[in-house]
Design a protein around this motif. Structure first.
Motif, PDB file in Angstrom:
ATOM      1  N   ASP A   1       0.816  -1.226   0.000  1.00 57.69           N
ATOM      2  CA  ASP A   1       0.000   0.000   0.000  1.00 57.69           C
ATOM      3  C   ASP A   1       0.847   1.272   0.000  1.00 57.69           C
ATOM      4  OD1 ASP A   1      -2.708  -1.329   0.296  1.00 57.69           O
ATOM      5  OD2 ASP A   1      -1.710  -2.073   2.099  1.00 57.69           O
ATOM      6  N   ILE A   2       1.928   1.248  -0.728  1.00 59.30           N
ATOM      7  CA  ILE A   2       2.850   2.383  -0.841  1.00 59.30           C
ATOM      8  C   ILE A   2       2.533   3.161  -2.114  1.00 59.30           C
ATOM      9  CG2 ILE A   2       5.294   2.968  -1.233  1.00 59.30           C
ATOM     10  CD1 ILE A   2       5.896   0.351   0.429  1.00 59.30           C
ATOM     11  N   THR A   3       2.708   4.472  -2.067  1.00 57.67           N
ATOM     12  CA  THR A   3       2.510   5.315  -3.241  1.00 57.67           C
ATOM     13  C   THR A   3       3.788   6.065  -3.569  1.00 57.67           C
ATOM     14  OG1 THR A   3       0.151   5.633  -2.781  1.00 57.67           O
ATOM     15  CG2 THR A   3       1.207   7.247  -4.217  1.00 57.67           C
ATOM     16  N   PHE A   4       4.222   5.960  -4.824  1.00 55.04           N
ATOM     17  CA  PHE A   4       5.301   6.787  -5.357  1.00 55.04           C
ATOM     18  C   PHE A   4       4.681   7.726  -6.383  1.00 55.04           C
ATOM     19  CE2 PHE A   4       9.469   4.157  -4.927  1.00 55.04           C
ATOM     20  CZ  PHE A   4       9.159   3.831  -3.625  1.00 55.04           C
ATOM     21  N   ALA A   5       4.770   9.031  -6.159  1.00 47.94           N
ATOM     22  CA  ALA A   5       4.362   9.973  -7.199  1.00 47.94           C
ATOM     23  C   ALA A   5       5.431  10.019  -8.290  1.00 47.94           C
ATOM     24  CB  ALA A   5       4.110  11.355  -6.611  1.00 47.94           C
ATOM     25  N   ASN A   6       5.131  10.707  -9.371  1.00 49.10           N
ATOM     26  CA  ASN A   6       5.987  10.691 -10.563  1.00 49.10           C
ATOM     27  C   ASN A   6       7.447  10.996 -10.233  1.00 49.10           C
ATOM     28  OD1 ASN A   6       3.614  10.262 -11.872  1.00 49.10           O
ATOM     29  ND2 ASN A   6       3.586  12.198 -12.971  1.00 49.10           N
ATOM     30  N   SER A   7       8.336  10.161 -10.758  1.00 52.92           N
ATOM     31  CA  SER A   7       9.786  10.352 -10.701  1.00 52.92           C
ATOM     32  C   SER A   7      10.376  10.218  -9.308  1.00 52.92           C
ATOM     33  CB  SER A   7      10.195  11.700 -11.316  1.00 52.92           C
ATOM     34  OG  SER A   7       9.839  11.745 -12.679  1.00 52.92           O
ATOM     35  N   ALA A   8       9.635   9.685  -8.365  1.00 56.12           N
ATOM     36  CA  ALA A   8      10.263   9.341  -7.085  1.00 56.12           C
ATOM     37  C   ALA A   8      11.282   8.224  -7.324  1.00 56.12           C
ATOM     38  CB  ALA A   8       9.214   8.893  -6.076  1.00 56.12           C
ATOM     39  N   SER A   9      12.421   8.301  -6.651  1.00 58.22           N
ATOM     40  CA  SER A   9      13.512   7.366  -6.953  1.00 58.22           C
ATOM     41  C   SER A   9      14.191   6.876  -5.691  1.00 58.22           C
ATOM     42  CB  SER A   9      14.563   8.038  -7.855  1.00 58.22           C
ATOM     43  OG  SER A   9      14.004   8.362  -9.116  1.00 58.22           O
ATOM     44  N   LEU A  10      14.437   5.574  -5.665  1.00 53.74           N
ATOM     45  CA  LEU A  10      15.186   4.953  -4.580  1.00 53.74           C
ATOM     46  C   LEU A  10      16.536   4.496  -5.090  1.00 53.74           C
ATOM     47  CD1 LEU A  10      12.490   2.562  -3.032  1.00 53.74           C
ATOM     48  CD2 LEU A  10      12.848   5.005  -2.572  1.00 53.74           C
ATOM     49  N   ALA A  11      17.603   4.838  -4.365  1.00 51.47           N
ATOM     50  CA  ALA A  11      18.896   4.213  -4.618  1.00 51.47           C
ATOM     51  C   ALA A  11      18.869   2.790  -4.059  1.00 51.47           C
ATOM     52  CB  ALA A  11      20.012   5.039  -3.989  1.00 51.47           C
ATOM     53  N   GLY A  12      19.979   2.083  -4.161  1.00 49.77           N
ATOM     54  CA  GLY A  12      20.005   0.692  -3.741  1.00 49.77           C
ATOM     55  C   GLY A  12      19.835   0.503  -2.247  1.00 49.77           C
TER      56      GLY A  12
END
Length: 258
Positions: free
Chosen positions: A128-139
């Motif tokens: 149930d997580i939301t990422f809006a546009n262009s959210a980014s996770l590194a490793g």
């Protein structure tokens, strides 16, 4: 029945369950499993080893399960696992893991990953997580259930985002974000309890009051974090939310945004 557009390319070893649809010009490679009811749009690339659960929706031009962007990676058979009922929008990139970290990138269930977002190698996402546009996770980033990342939010490697946290648009996050809190800015700073998110999830006034009390203890009391943590552990003996907060702080390697 499974429906594969004649213009799609699906490796014979790929396993597609009943009710899967595959759009034109999509490429599905070997060692890929796709669960029942999943819809894969046109121009998608899925490489393996990758397993997708049931009823996922993959939009055009997403890249799922490609090699990790790690210079040490030498072609080892690492994995990507995706749960059920996720929405993965256009141009999202989800990379497999690396051998040094167990070889697994994982997404849970019912996540909504919006266009151009990136989940790097060895990340672990809950539900149930939301990422809006262009959210980014590194490793090596962990994101707990019900967290929200605003558009263009950037998360440094080995950070953790706690449950029900809200990270404002354009946030640059280089340490752990506590559960139930809001952060924003470049560099990100805490800005109180995530009141809107907690109410939307049906948390009552007493529960929110206790979380506010914990927030003041950690961020406003002027106490050393170790001392605040000891008090929080005592309060957490009768409150699961505060127990989770205390455990999250105690497990932090990079430190918390404070």
């Amino acid at each position: 029945m499974t429906r594969i557009d004649p213009k799609a390319v699906v490796d014979p070893s790929a396993e597609l369950d009943e009710g899967v649809t595959v759009g034109p010009f999509t490429v599905i490679g070997p060692n890929v499993q796709v669960g029942a009811g999943t819809r894969v749009g046109p121009h998608v690339v899925i490489n393996g080893p990758t397993r997708l659960g049931r009823n996922n929706r993959i939009h055009p031009f997403a890249s799922i399960g490609d090699d990790p962007q790690d210079k040490k990676y030498a072609g080892e058979p690492t994995r990507l696992e995706i749960g059920d009922d996720n929405v993965i929008r256009e141009y999202v990139t989800l990379n497999r893991g690396t051998p040094e970290a167990g070889g697994l990138t994982r997404l849970g269930d019912r996540n909504w990953i919006m266009a151009y977002s990136h989940v790097a190698h060895d990340c672990r996402l809950g539900n149930d997580i939301t990422f809006a546009n262009s959210a980014s996770l590194a490793g090596h980033v962990d994101v707990e259930d019900h967290a929200i990342l605003g558009g263009f939010a950037l998360v440094h490697q080995f950070c953790r985002i706690g449950a029900y946290a809200f990270c404002g648009f354009g946030s640059v996050i280089n340490r752990d974000v506590l559960p139930f809190t809001t952060v924003s800015g470049h560099m990100a700073q805490p800005h109180g309890i995530n009141m809107v998110g907690l109410r939307r999830h049906g948390m009552g006034s007493e529960r929110i009051r206790e979380l506010k009390r914990a927030y003041r203890l950690i961020f406003k009391s002027g106490k050393r974090l170790d001392d605040a943590l000891e008090e929080l552990r005592v309060l957490g003996k009768e409150n699961p939310d505060l127990e989770h907060l205390a455990a999250f702080i105690a497990a932090s390697n990079r430190g918390i945004l404070r």
